[in-house]
Design an enzyme around this catalytic site. Structure first.
Site, PDB file in Angstrom:
ATOM      1  N   ASP A 171       0.857  -1.190   0.000  1.00  0.00           N
ATOM      2  CA  ASP A 171       0.000   0.000   0.000  1.00  0.00           C
ATOM      3  C   ASP A 171       0.898   1.246   0.000  1.00  0.00           C
ATOM      4  OD1 ASP A 171      -2.413   1.412   0.186  1.00  0.00           O
ATOM      5  OD2 ASP A 171      -2.502   1.279   2.375  1.00  0.00           O
TER       6      ASP A 171
ATOM      7  N   ASP B 109       2.994   4.981  -5.480  1.00  0.00           N
ATOM      8  CA  ASP B 109       2.231   6.220  -5.321  1.00  0.00           C
ATOM      9  C   ASP B 109       3.133   7.411  -5.634  1.00  0.00           C
ATOM     10  OD1 ASP B 109       0.769   8.401  -4.669  1.00  0.00           O
ATOM     11  OD2 ASP B 109       0.251   7.773  -2.637  1.00  0.00           O
TER      12      ASP B 109
ATOM     13  N   GLU C 117      -1.165   6.075  -8.885  1.00  0.00           N
ATOM     14  CA  GLU C 117      -2.148   7.060  -8.379  1.00  0.00           C
ATOM     15  C   GLU C 117      -1.963   8.376  -9.108  1.00  0.00           C
ATOM     16  OE1 GLU C 117      -3.147   7.332  -4.245  1.00  0.00           O
ATOM     17  OE2 GLU C 117      -3.237   9.526  -4.278  1.00  0.00           O
TER      18      GLU C 117
ATOM     19  N   HIS D 214      -7.780   9.500   3.820  1.00  0.00           N
ATOM     20  CA  HIS D 214      -7.589   8.455   4.828  1.00  0.00           C
ATOM     21  C   HIS D 214      -8.112   8.899   6.195  1.00  0.00           C
ATOM     22  CE1 HIS D 214      -4.018   7.121   2.162  1.00  0.00           C
ATOM     23  NE2 HIS D 214      -5.050   6.338   1.924  1.00  0.00           N
ATOM     24  N   GLY D 215      -8.392   7.936   7.033  1.00  0.00           N
ATOM     25  CA  GLY D 215      -8.739   8.238   8.420  1.00  0.00           C
ATOM     26  C   GLY D 215     -10.239   8.363   8.646  1.00  0.00           C
TER      27      GLY D 215
ATOM     28  N   SER E 202     -11.684   4.675   1.638  1.00  0.00           N
ATOM     29  CA  SER E 202     -13.072   4.272   1.408  1.00  0.00           C
ATOM     30  C   SER E 202     -13.739   3.600   2.596  1.00  0.00           C
ATOM     31  CB  SER E 202     -13.158   3.387   0.164  1.00  0.00           C
ATOM     32  OG  SER E 202     -12.930   4.213  -0.956  1.00  0.00           O
TER      33      SER E 202
ATOM     34  N   ILE F  24      -9.825  -0.152   2.549  1.00  0.00           N
ATOM     35  CA  ILE F  24     -10.506   0.023   3.840  1.00  0.00           C
ATOM     36  C   ILE F  24      -9.556  -0.351   4.978  1.00  0.00           C
ATOM     37  CG2 ILE F  24     -12.417  -0.811   5.288  1.00  0.00           C
ATOM     38  CD1 ILE F  24     -13.975  -1.331   2.658  1.00  0.00           C
TER      39      ILE F  24
ATOM     40  N   THR G 186      -9.526   2.192   8.136  1.00  0.00           N
ATOM     41  CA  THR G 186     -10.071   2.868   9.313  1.00  0.00           C
ATOM     42  C   THR G 186     -11.250   2.114   9.940  1.00  0.00           C
ATOM     43  OG1 THR G 186      -9.294   5.000   8.545  1.00  0.00           O
ATOM     44  CG2 THR G 186     -11.165   5.034  10.050  1.00  0.00           C
TER      45      THR G 186
HETATM   46  P1  13P Z   1      -9.453   4.475   5.091  1.00  0.00           P
HETATM   47  O1  13P Z   1      -8.650   5.318   6.027  1.00  0.00           O
HETATM   48  O2  13P Z   1     -10.673   5.186   4.623  1.00  0.00           O
HETATM   49  O3  13P Z   1      -9.780   3.146   5.670  1.00  0.00           O
HETATM   50  O4  13P Z   1      -8.556   4.228   3.780  1.00  0.00           O
HETATM   51  C1  13P Z   1      -7.528   3.277   3.793  1.00  0.00           C
HETATM   52  C2  13P Z   1      -6.663   3.394   2.579  1.00  0.00           C
HETATM   53  O5  13P Z   1      -6.966   4.050   1.601  1.00  0.00           O
HETATM   54  C3  13P Z   1      -5.396   2.639   2.613  1.00  0.00           C
HETATM   55  O6  13P Z   1      -4.622   2.875   1.468  1.00  0.00           O
HETATM   56  O1  G3H Z   2      -2.679   4.299   3.859  1.00  0.00           O
HETATM   57  C1  G3H Z   2      -3.376   4.298   4.854  1.00  0.00           C
HETATM   58  C2  G3H Z   2      -3.604   3.115   5.696  1.00  0.00           C
HETATM   59  O2  G3H Z   2      -4.632   3.401   6.609  1.00  0.00           O
HETATM   60  C3  G3H Z   2      -2.351   2.625   6.374  1.00  0.00           C
HETATM   61  O3  G3H Z   2      -2.039   3.392   7.467  1.00  0.00           O
HETATM   62  O4  G3H Z   2       0.402   3.932   7.278  1.00  0.00           O
HETATM   63  O5  G3H Z   2      -0.775   3.991   9.501  1.00  0.00           O
HETATM   64  O6  G3H Z   2      -0.323   1.823   8.382  1.00  0.00           O
HETATM   65  P1  G3H Z   2      -0.587   3.277   8.186  1.00  0.00           P
HETATM   66 ZN    ZN Z   3      -4.678   4.827   0.667  1.00  0.00          ZN
END
Ligand code: 13P
Ligand code: G3H
Ligand code: ZN
Length: 359
Positions: A83, A105, A142, A198-199, A234, A276, A278
């Site tokens: 990710d 990214d 992205e 995010h968040g 999301s 997903i 959060t």
């Molecule tokens: P959320 O914070 O909405 O769960 O998004 C997670 C995300 O996009 C991780 O790459």
């Molecule tokens: O990219 C966002 C995800 O919620 C991952 O979060 O970098 O705190 O592990 P993190």
């Molecule tokens: Zn993300």
């Protein structure tokens, strides 16, 4: 089942018209809970690790956990995805650790904070894609920066996100540029900016088209009907989860996420991967809070973790069902990386953007 690539899974999802949630993992409990959900509804699954997850658990632990999951859940196809890879090294080291998919990214510079320009993004994403495809590994790129259309702020909540105020041009992926970008880079999937972030604190009200730009999804899909789109940020941040978190001593001000019904609309217009994290965090944290409050003499960590895992399993199961992922595992059999690599090289796995239409 042997792990599969993102490209194989999203091609299948496009053919059958479903979406796949991508859940973040950092530890054994999250992994087991997500896998239990996938197995119970016969869904393929995308497990993704952020850079933060890799430094929290360690690469060896993460990759051994995935190996364990393959043995424990033999009928569940698993994509292991990086990710928000911030640079080439992050993506290449993920490939070496057995990830079958990486996100490069390049919307942000390698510091994960500074918005990058189009030329930088295209060049770095194309370089990673060339190497990844030679190994059969899939790539998500992205274009555009995640952030709020209400405040104009990027989000740095998870340590990866644009800092400061962004213009609408930066916060919304330009559909014309998307065509150029996927053609120039050859990515397998494209994450787009459309007002999600995010968040937990995405929207201050139930989102409408002014702040959650579903039109961007539709406009890109009209130009590139075969491109796999990715929606980051999301989580839906459901009211029930907020309420449960707060009932046991949490302090989460009222907030809105991305409604599941909007994601379902997106799936009709080419959204195939839905990120997903959060929601999973809140579901687990609410149960940890509950046990702390209801059983103050408890000190066995398993008594805290088990209800958290059950809550996460329930959440994941409901997303698999809502996105149409449930029941799709049985018609997938793993295509080895070497075969994917051969297909990329021969051109038989043509870049899906080649199927773009003029609008
Ligand atoms: P959320 O914070 O909405 O769960 O998004 C997670 C995300 O996009 C991780 O790459
Ligand atoms: O990219 C966002 C995800 O919620 C991952 O979060 O970098 O705190 O592990 P993190
Ligand atoms: Zn993300």
């Amino acid at each position: 089942m042997a792990r599969i690539t993102l490209r194989q899974l999203l091609d299948h999802a496009a053919e059958k018209g479903y979406g796949v949630p991508a859940f973040n993992i950092n530890n054994m409990e999250q992994l087991l809970a997500i896998m239990a959900a996938a197995q119970s509804v016969e869904a393929p699954v995308i497990l993704q690790a952020s850079r933060g997850a890799r430094s929290y658990a360690g690469d060896v632990m993460l990759s051994k956990m995935i190996e364990a999951a393959e043995v424990m859940f033999p009928s569940t196809p698993i994509v292991m995805h990086q990710d928000h890879g911030n640079n080439e090294q992050t993506c290449y080291s993920a490939m070496l650790m057995g990830f079958t998919s990486v996100m490069m990214d390049g919307s942000l510079k390698a510091d994960g904070k500074t918005p990058a320009d189009y030329a930088y993004n295209t060049a770095i994403t194309a370089r990673v894609t060339e190497v990844a495809h030679d190994l059969g590994v899939s790539v998500e790129g992205e274009l555009g920066c995640l952030g709020s259309l209400e405040t104009g702020q990027g989000e740095a909540e998870d340590g990866h996100g644009a800092e400061g105020v962004l213009s609408h041009d930066q916060l919304l992926t330009d559909p014309e540029q998307a065509v150029e970008f996927v053609t120039a880079t050859g990515v397998d999937a494209l994450a787009i900016a459309m007002g999600t972030s995010h968040g937990a604190y995405k929207f201050s009200r139930k989102p409408d088209g002014d702040i959650l730009a579903m039109n961007v999804v539709k406009e890109i899909n009209a130009r590139l009907p075969n491109l796999h789109l990715v929606m980051h940020g999301s989580s839906s941040v459901p009211e029930e989860l907020q309420e449960r978190f707060n009932r046991f001593g949490g302090k989460m001000p009222a907030t809105w996420g991305v409604p599941v019904e909007e994601i379902q609309v997106g799936i009709k217009y080419g959204v195939r991967k839905i990120n997903i994290d959060t929601d999973c965090r809140i579901a687990m944290a609410a149960e940890l809070r509950r046990v702390c409050q209801e059983v103050p003499d408890e000190f066995d960590p398993r008594k805290f973790m088990k209800p958290s895992m059950d809550a996460l399993t329930a959440l994941c199961r409901s997303r698999f069902e809502a996105f149409g992922t449930a029941g799709q595992a049985k018609s997938l059999s793993a295509i080895p990386l070497a075969t994917m690599a051969k297909r990329y090289r021969s051109g038989s796995l043509g870049p899906r953007p080649a199927l773009s239409v003029a609008v």
